[in-house]
Design a protein around this motif. Structure first.
Motif: not given
Length: 112
Positions: A56, A58, A61, A104, A106-112
């Motif tokens: 990651d 970030n 994070r 924090i 490994y939750a699925p995230r939408a691409d930004h």
């Protein structure tokens, strides 16, 4: 594979940071000498580099999630190295922290 790599890096970071702090504690508080302190400083320096290997990008994070790993890892270190016996509240707190790590990092995230 990315999650496994990330988890292994968190474990490595915990060993370096907790081990480094323990070495400094031993060197200073237990009068084992400057070599123990120097080894601790080197381990803490290594910890600083391990975080940069996380997949990651970030920093905030990664550091926030690592906080939960540090909590659980510190209790594990104390159990193995110092023969500390955590109570159920210690274990529940560590489990909550590890759930936080999972959310924090490994939750699925939408691409930004």
């Amino acid at each position: 594979m990315t999650i496994v790599r990330s988890l292994l890096l968190f474990v490595l970071a915990a060993l370096a940071e907790i081990g480094g702090a323990w070495l400094i504690w031993q060197g200073w508080r237990e009068n084992r000498g400057l070599w123990w302190i120097a080894a601790g400083v080197a381990a803490l320096g290594a910890y600083g580099f391990v975080a940069t290997l996380q997949p990651d990008a970030n920093f905030g994070r990664i550091l926030a999630a690592y906080g939960g790993v540090f909590v659980a890892g510190s209790l594990a270190w104390a159990m193995v190295v110092d023969k500390f016996r955590p109570d159920r509240w210690d274990l529940i707190g560590a489990a909550i922290c590890l759930v936080g790590v999972a959310v924090i990092m490994y939750a699925p995230r939408a691409d930004h």
